[in-house]
Write a protein that holds these residues in place. Structure first.
Motif, PDB file in Angstrom:
ATOM      1  N   LEU A 156       0.898  -1.117  -0.015  1.00  0.00           N
ATOM      2  CA  LEU A 156       0.076   0.240  -0.020  1.00  0.00           C
ATOM      3  C   LEU A 156       0.741   1.188   0.075  1.00  0.00           C
ATOM      4  O   LEU A 156       1.084   1.788   1.200  1.00  0.00           O
ATOM      5  CB  LEU A 156      -1.124  -0.045   1.184  1.00  0.00           C
ATOM      6  N   SER A 157       1.333   1.757  -0.976  1.00  0.00           N
ATOM      7  CA  SER A 157       2.116   2.709  -1.317  1.00  0.00           C
ATOM      8  C   SER A 157       1.816   3.986  -0.672  1.00  0.00           C
ATOM      9  O   SER A 157       2.336   4.771  -0.189  1.00  0.00           O
ATOM     10  CB  SER A 157       2.760   2.816  -2.819  1.00  0.00           C
ATOM     11  N   LYS A 158       0.380   4.102  -0.999  1.00  0.00           N
ATOM     12  CA  LYS A 158      -0.371   5.362  -0.093  1.00  0.00           C
ATOM     13  C   LYS A 158      -0.733   4.999   1.001  1.00  0.00           C
ATOM     14  O   LYS A 158      -1.751   4.833   1.640  1.00  0.00           O
ATOM     15  CB  LYS A 158      -1.479   5.677  -1.107  1.00  0.00           C
ATOM     16  N   GLY A 159       0.370   4.960   2.122  1.00  0.00           N
ATOM     17  CA  GLY A 159       0.372   4.337   3.190  1.00  0.00           C
ATOM     18  C   GLY A 159      -0.599   4.996   4.310  1.00  0.00           C
ATOM     19  O   GLY A 159      -1.121   4.535   5.385  1.00  0.00           O
ATOM     20  N   HIS A 160      -1.099   6.368   3.991  1.00  0.00           N
ATOM     21  CA  HIS A 160      -1.793   7.032   4.729  1.00  0.00           C
ATOM     22  C   HIS A 160      -3.453   6.343   4.652  1.00  0.00           C
ATOM     23  O   HIS A 160      -4.261   6.589   5.512  1.00  0.00           O
ATOM     24  CB  HIS A 160      -2.160   8.553   4.361  1.00  0.00           C
ATOM     25  N   LEU A 164      -1.281  -1.138  15.262  1.00  0.00           N
ATOM     26  CA  LEU A 164      -1.815  -0.220  14.187  1.00  0.00           C
ATOM     27  C   LEU A 164      -1.342   1.271  13.922  1.00  0.00           C
ATOM     28  O   LEU A 164      -2.166   1.857  14.481  1.00  0.00           O
ATOM     29  CB  LEU A 164      -3.261  -0.433  14.263  1.00  0.00           C
ATOM     30  N   PRO A 165      -0.271   1.609  13.593  1.00  0.00           N
ATOM     31  CA  PRO A 165       0.148   2.936  13.353  1.00  0.00           C
ATOM     32  C   PRO A 165      -0.320   3.549  12.106  1.00  0.00           C
ATOM     33  O   PRO A 165      -1.062   3.106  11.661  1.00  0.00           O
ATOM     34  CB  PRO A 165       1.708   2.658  13.401  1.00  0.00           C
ATOM     35  N   SER A 166      -0.084   4.996  12.181  1.00  0.00           N
ATOM     36  CA  SER A 166      -0.815   5.698  11.283  1.00  0.00           C
ATOM     37  C   SER A 166      -0.542   5.202   9.874  1.00  0.00           C
ATOM     38  O   SER A 166      -1.508   5.218   9.173  1.00  0.00           O
ATOM     39  CB  SER A 166      -0.363   6.982  11.384  1.00  0.00           C
ATOM     40  N   HIS A 167       0.665   4.872   9.647  1.00  0.00           N
ATOM     41  CA  HIS A 167       1.134   4.073   8.361  1.00  0.00           C
ATOM     42  C   HIS A 167       1.362   2.761   8.559  1.00  0.00           C
ATOM     43  O   HIS A 167       2.055   2.606   9.578  1.00  0.00           O
ATOM     44  CB  HIS A 167       2.120   5.110   7.589  1.00  0.00           C
ATOM     45  N   THR A 186       6.771  -4.630  10.867  1.00  0.00           N
ATOM     46  CA  THR A 186       7.073  -4.941  12.034  1.00  0.00           C
ATOM     47  C   THR A 186       6.335  -5.008  13.164  1.00  0.00           C
ATOM     48  O   THR A 186       6.284  -5.429  14.114  1.00  0.00           O
ATOM     49  CB  THR A 186       8.567  -4.138  12.450  1.00  0.00           C
ATOM     50  N   LYS A 187       4.917  -4.440  12.942  1.00  0.00           N
ATOM     51  CA  LYS A 187       3.993  -4.187  13.910  1.00  0.00           C
ATOM     52  C   LYS A 187       2.937  -5.165  13.655  1.00  0.00           C
ATOM     53  O   LYS A 187       2.183  -5.649  14.479  1.00  0.00           O
ATOM     54  CB  LYS A 187       3.696  -2.695  14.197  1.00  0.00           C
ATOM     55  N   THR A 188       2.435  -5.264  12.449  1.00  0.00           N
ATOM     56  CA  THR A 188       1.153  -5.526  11.988  1.00  0.00           C
ATOM     57  C   THR A 188       0.962  -6.955  11.218  1.00  0.00           C
ATOM     58  O   THR A 188       1.562  -6.781  10.247  1.00  0.00           O
ATOM     59  CB  THR A 188       0.363  -4.646  11.080  1.00  0.00           C
ATOM     60  N   PRO A 189       0.371  -7.761  11.797  1.00  0.00           N
ATOM     61  CA  PRO A 189       0.298  -9.188  10.912  1.00  0.00           C
ATOM     62  C   PRO A 189      -0.419  -9.056   9.702  1.00  0.00           C
ATOM     63  O   PRO A 189      -1.393  -8.254   9.496  1.00  0.00           O
ATOM     64  CB  PRO A 189      -0.558 -10.080  11.814  1.00  0.00           C
ATOM     65  N   GLY A 190       0.146  -9.486   8.390  1.00  0.00           N
ATOM     66  CA  GLY A 190      -0.422  -9.509   7.246  1.00  0.00           C
ATOM     67  C   GLY A 190       0.224  -8.058   6.448  1.00  0.00           C
ATOM     68  O   GLY A 190      -0.235  -8.065   5.064  1.00  0.00           O
ATOM     69  N   VAL A 191       1.021  -7.307   7.100  1.00  0.00           N
ATOM     70  CA  VAL A 191       1.615  -6.263   6.242  1.00  0.00           C
ATOM     71  C   VAL A 191       2.943  -6.625   5.752  1.00  0.00           C
ATOM     72  O   VAL A 191       3.619  -6.857   6.867  1.00  0.00           O
ATOM     73  CB  VAL A 191       1.656  -4.984   7.491  1.00  0.00           C
ATOM     74  N   ASP A 192       3.398  -6.818   4.934  1.00  0.00           N
ATOM     75  CA  ASP A 192       4.647  -7.293   4.118  1.00  0.00           C
ATOM     76  C   ASP A 192       5.448  -6.162   3.979  1.00  0.00           C
ATOM     77  O   ASP A 192       6.824  -6.326   3.887  1.00  0.00           O
ATOM     78  CB  ASP A 192       4.528  -8.017   2.734  1.00  0.00           C
ATOM     79  N   MET A 193       5.243  -4.839   3.954  1.00  0.00           N
ATOM     80  CA  MET A 193       6.212  -3.554   3.650  1.00  0.00           C
ATOM     81  C   MET A 193       5.563  -2.370   4.182  1.00  0.00           C
ATOM     82  O   MET A 193       4.298  -2.035   4.312  1.00  0.00           O
ATOM     83  CB  MET A 193       6.140  -3.478   2.027  1.00  0.00           C
ATOM     84  N   THR A 194       6.714  -1.692   4.897  1.00  0.00           N
ATOM     85  CA  THR A 194       6.226  -0.527   5.552  1.00  0.00           C
ATOM     86  C   THR A 194       6.255   0.500   4.637  1.00  0.00           C
ATOM     87  O   THR A 194       7.111   0.688   3.674  1.00  0.00           O
ATOM     88  CB  THR A 194       7.376  -0.135   6.724  1.00  0.00           C
ATOM     89  N   THR A 195       5.217   1.566   4.767  1.00  0.00           N
ATOM     90  CA  THR A 195       5.027   2.605   3.552  1.00  0.00           C
ATOM     91  C   THR A 195       4.646   3.661   4.535  1.00  0.00           C
ATOM     92  O   THR A 195       3.988   3.447   5.516  1.00  0.00           O
ATOM     93  CB  THR A 195       3.956   2.050   2.571  1.00  0.00           C
ATOM     94  N   GLY A 196       4.624   4.739   3.656  1.00  0.00           N
ATOM     95  CA  GLY A 196       4.414   6.420   4.190  1.00  0.00           C
ATOM     96  C   GLY A 196       5.018   7.479   3.584  1.00  0.00           C
ATOM     97  O   GLY A 196       4.299   8.305   3.338  1.00  0.00           O
ATOM     98  N   GLY A 221       5.497   7.199  -2.663  1.00  0.00           N
ATOM     99  CA  GLY A 221       6.402   7.098  -4.061  1.00  0.00           C
ATOM    100  C   GLY A 221       7.358   5.884  -3.567  1.00  0.00           C
ATOM    101  O   GLY A 221       7.550   4.949  -4.603  1.00  0.00           O
ATOM    102  N   GLN A 222       7.744   5.616  -2.151  1.00  0.00           N
ATOM    103  CA  GLN A 222       8.800   4.749  -2.013  1.00  0.00           C
ATOM    104  C   GLN A 222       7.978   3.276  -2.057  1.00  0.00           C
ATOM    105  O   GLN A 222       8.987   2.163  -2.435  1.00  0.00           O
ATOM    106  CB  GLN A 222       9.332   4.927  -0.695  1.00  0.00           C
ATOM    107  N   GLY A 223       6.706   3.073  -2.015  1.00  0.00           N
ATOM    108  CA  GLY A 223       6.260   1.827  -2.071  1.00  0.00           C
ATOM    109  C   GLY A 223       6.162   1.256  -3.462  1.00  0.00           C
ATOM    110  O   GLY A 223       6.277  -0.104  -3.754  1.00  0.00           O
TER     111      GLY A 223
END
Length: 282
Positions: free
Chosen positions: A63-67, A97-100, A104-114, A117-119
């Motif tokens: 989810l590149s649009k991490g917001h 469940l952080p803002s973006h 390392t925090k949420t099961p099911g999330v494979d890539m940190t985004t926020g 563009g970086q996603g």
């Protein structure tokens, strides 16, 4: 469309409203515009195991649009990755469940985004790794239309197109608005479909509130073997709740007026009734 997918969409929309109202603020508009997409992905198209989030045979979402994290969190919760009570901890200190999204925090999330563009680049990297492993899994890269202002997106798209990375399905949420206003007024995107085609993508544009159209577009994208693939979702920011569709400043909403809270309560009540009625016939 399977009735369960329709119900999932309604549950996810309800959860977004409920968690953000409880929080008192949050990125509502761009989360609501992705509800139908996430319902189709997790309700039908994707391979995943909520009991084993790191299962090697899973498809990946970036989810590149991490917001728009609230739509993802709501979907993951409804699909069994964690309990629904966790939704009410959005943005709390120490929350999972952080803002973006944070892998390392949420099961099911494979890539940190926020950082917008970086996603796109990280998704290209994941897709490359899967190709090198001869994996048949997909990466679903979800990008915002305002996010396309970032040059990094177009660098990543050039890479995907050049190497014909058909295992990375690029999905652009064309909801016509970004933080500072309408996209056409900030930096006119012109035709996103035409630009993606010019970059070498097999590109489709579909209504982003139509579950069947989204499902058919993803299935068609998976049949493409000789080029990169893109789906442009023609959506409305705040999609599915008329009050928020028409609210000009709906990028990040504050639930600090009677009008906003009443509209939210009414939408939640309507969705809850529809969910209960439809579940009786499944």
């Amino acid at each position: 469309m399977d009735k369960k997918v329709e119900i999932l969409a309604k549950k996810v929309r309800y959860d977004i409203l409920d968690m953000l109202q409880h929080r008192g603020y949050g990125h509502l508009g761009g989360s609501l515009s992705l509800v139908e997409l996430f319902a189709v992905l997790y309700g039908k198209q994707m391979k995943y195991d909520p009991k084993n989030p790191k299962w090697e045979g899973r498809d990946r979402v970036v989810l590149s649009k991490g917001h728009a994290g609230p739509v993802w969190y709501s979907t993951l919760s409804e699909c069994g990755f964690f309990g629904k009570e966790k939704l009410m901890t959005l943005n709390d200190g120490g929350t999972m469940l952080p803002s973006h999204p944070d892998r390392t925090k949420t099961p099911g999330v494979d890539m940190t985004t926020g950082s917008l563009g970086q996603g796109t680049s990280t998704a290209a990297g994941i897709a490359t790794a899967l190709k090198m492993k001869h994996s048949d899994n997909y990466v679903y890269l979800i990008v915002g239309d305002g996010e396309l202002n970032e040059g990094q997106c177009w660098e990543a798209f050039q890479y995907l197109a050049n190497y014909k990375m058909n295992n990375c399905i690029v999905i652009i949420d064309d909801n016509k608005r970004q933080l500072d206003g309408y996209t056409k007024d900030v930096i006119n995107p012109f035709s996103i479909e035409a630009k993606m085609k010019a970059f070498g993508f097999n590109t489709q544009t579909v209504k982003g509130n139509n579950l069947d159209a989204i499902d058919e577009a993803i299935t068609k994208a998976k049949s493409v073997t000789d080029s990169a693939v893109c789906i442009v979702l023609d959506t409305i920011k705040g999609q599915g709740v008329k009050f928020f569709e028409e609210l000009l400043d709906n990028h990040s909403v504050k639930f600090n007026t009677e009008e906003v809270n009443r509209a939210t309560d009414d939408a939640k009540a309507s969705l809850k009734k529809e969910i209960e009625e439809e579940e009786q016939h499944v």
